[in-house]
Design a protein around this motif. Structure first.
Motif, short mmCIF file in Angstrom:
data_model
loop_
_atom_site.label_atom_id
_atom_site.label_comp_id
_atom_site.label_asym_id
_atom_site.label_seq_id
_atom_site.Cartn_x
_atom_site.Cartn_y
_atom_site.Cartn_z
N LEU A 32 0.78 -1.26 0.09
CA LEU A 32 0.06 0.13 0.17
C LEU A 32 0.91 1.34 0.17
O LEU A 32 0.53 2.18 -0.84
CB LEU A 32 -0.95 -0.11 1.25
CG LEU A 32 -1.93 1.24 1.32
CD1 LEU A 32 -2.95 1.19 0.44
CD2 LEU A 32 -2.66 1.29 2.86
N VAL A 33 1.85 1.32 0.76
CA VAL A 33 3.05 2.45 0.90
C VAL A 33 3.38 2.71 -0.46
O VAL A 33 3.54 3.55 -1.02
CB VAL A 33 3.82 2.14 1.80
CG1 VAL A 33 5.06 3.26 1.66
CG2 VAL A 33 3.29 2.35 3.40
N THR A 73 2.52 1.64 -3.51
CA THR A 73 1.66 2.06 -4.49
C THR A 73 1.27 3.52 -4.28
O THR A 73 1.20 4.32 -5.42
CB THR A 73 0.32 1.31 -4.55
OG1 THR A 73 0.46 -0.12 -4.57
CG2 THR A 73 -0.91 1.85 -5.36
N LYS A 74 1.00 3.88 -3.15
CA LYS A 74 0.56 5.28 -3.14
C LYS A 74 1.61 6.29 -3.36
O LYS A 74 1.79 7.48 -3.41
CB LYS A 74 0.05 5.53 -1.43
CG LYS A 74 -1.36 4.91 -1.21
CD LYS A 74 -1.78 5.50 -0.04
CE LYS A 74 -3.32 5.13 0.18
NZ LYS A 74 -4.29 5.69 -0.66
N TYR A 75 3.14 5.69 -2.92
CA TYR A 75 4.30 6.44 -3.27
C TYR A 75 4.60 6.58 -4.80
O TYR A 75 4.74 7.67 -5.50
CB TYR A 75 5.65 5.95 -2.49
CG TYR A 75 6.93 6.55 -2.97
CD1 TYR A 75 7.00 7.90 -2.65
CD2 TYR A 75 7.74 5.95 -3.52
CE1 TYR A 75 8.21 8.59 -2.88
CE2 TYR A 75 9.05 6.40 -3.64
CZ TYR A 75 9.14 7.96 -3.25
OH TYR A 75 10.42 8.41 -3.77
N TYR A 76 4.32 5.51 -5.56
CA TYR A 76 4.43 5.57 -7.00
C TYR A 76 3.27 6.56 -7.57
O TYR A 76 3.66 6.83 -8.78
CB TYR A 76 4.22 3.95 -7.46
CG TYR A 76 5.47 3.24 -6.77
CD1 TYR A 76 6.92 3.58 -6.91
CD2 TYR A 76 5.28 1.88 -7.08
CE1 TYR A 76 7.59 2.80 -6.29
CE2 TYR A 76 6.21 0.99 -6.50
CZ TYR A 76 7.45 1.47 -6.40
OH TYR A 76 8.34 0.70 -6.01
N ASP A 77 2.19 6.47 -6.80
CA ASP A 77 1.14 7.46 -7.53
C ASP A 77 1.27 8.89 -7.00
O ASP A 77 0.34 9.62 -7.10
CB ASP A 77 -0.35 6.88 -7.02
CG ASP A 77 -0.70 5.75 -7.84
OD1 ASP A 77 0.03 5.21 -8.98
OD2 ASP A 77 -1.35 4.77 -7.42
N ASP A 78 2.31 9.04 -6.46
CA ASP A 78 2.54 10.51 -5.81
C ASP A 78 1.57 11.07 -4.71
O ASP A 78 1.30 12.16 -4.64
CB ASP A 78 2.72 11.69 -6.99
CG ASP A 78 3.70 11.40 -7.96
OD1 ASP A 78 4.81 10.91 -7.54
OD2 ASP A 78 3.56 11.51 -8.98
N GLN A 79 1.12 10.14 -4.02
CA GLN A 79 -0.07 10.34 -2.83
C GLN A 79 0.93 10.36 -1.37
O GLN A 79 0.25 10.63 -0.55
CB GLN A 79 -0.95 9.32 -2.63
CG GLN A 79 -1.76 9.21 -4.06
CD GLN A 79 -2.85 8.27 -4.02
OE1 GLN A 79 -2.91 7.33 -2.93
NE2 GLN A 79 -3.87 8.17 -4.88
N LEU A 80 2.19 10.11 -1.60
CA LEU A 80 2.88 9.97 -0.26
C LEU A 80 4.24 10.61 -0.60
O LEU A 80 4.84 10.50 -1.69
CB LEU A 80 3.17 8.61 0.26
CG LEU A 80 2.06 8.19 1.04
CD1 LEU A 80 2.55 6.87 1.48
CD2 LEU A 80 1.56 8.66 2.08
N LYS A 84 11.02 3.85 -8.17
CA LYS A 84 10.28 4.67 -8.93
C LYS A 84 10.78 5.33 -9.65
O LYS A 84 10.51 5.59 -10.92
CB LYS A 84 9.62 5.82 -7.63
CG LYS A 84 8.73 6.71 -8.24
CD LYS A 84 8.22 7.77 -7.07
CE LYS A 84 7.33 8.53 -7.61
NZ LYS A 84 6.87 9.54 -6.64
#
Length: 122
Positions: free
Chosen positions: A57-58, A60-67, A88
């Motif tokens: 989850l971390v 995925t969110k990092y790759y999607d620029d959400q973290l 990334k």
């Protein structure tokens, strides 16, 4: 003691029965309620951070620029965060335009061909 280890007062509400149980456990072990809460939080965070589902989850969110990277470091640790940063960067790069090697037989003569036209008819 580093600045990040300095105690911070936190106020939260909890169901009364949980506080009563916590107090009973604290009394049984002759410990302070706060010590038990800190220990429980630490164990929960370690267990969660070690979970494959959490790490995915971390990522995925990092790759999607959400973290942000610093948040990722807090969540999964510096080593894993650095791996995710490198992956990334690799994913964001343009693929290398390399021609297939002509002088190497990677299949050692055992080539199987597949008719992909049959898949297109489905």
């Amino acid at each position: 003691m580093s600045a990040s280890d300095d105690p911070r007062r936190v106020h939260f509400q909890s169901p009364e029965y949980l506080v009563d149980r916590l107090d009973a456990i604290a009394e049984l072990f002759d410990k302070d309620r706060t010590d038990l809460l800190v220990e429980a939080i630490r164990e929960y965070i370690e267990d969660t951070a070690d979970s494959e589902t959490f790490q995915e989850l971390v990522a995925t969110k990092y790759y999607d620029d959400q973290l942000e990277f610093e948040t990722v470091k807090q969540l999964v640790g510096a080593e894993m965060a650095q791996r995710l940063r490198l992956l990334k960067a690799d994913l964001e790069d343009e693929p290398l335009d390399l021609a297939a090697p002509n002088d190497v037989d990677v299949y050692k003569g055992d080539v199987t061909t597949v008719d992909t036209a049959a898949d297109d008819d489905r």
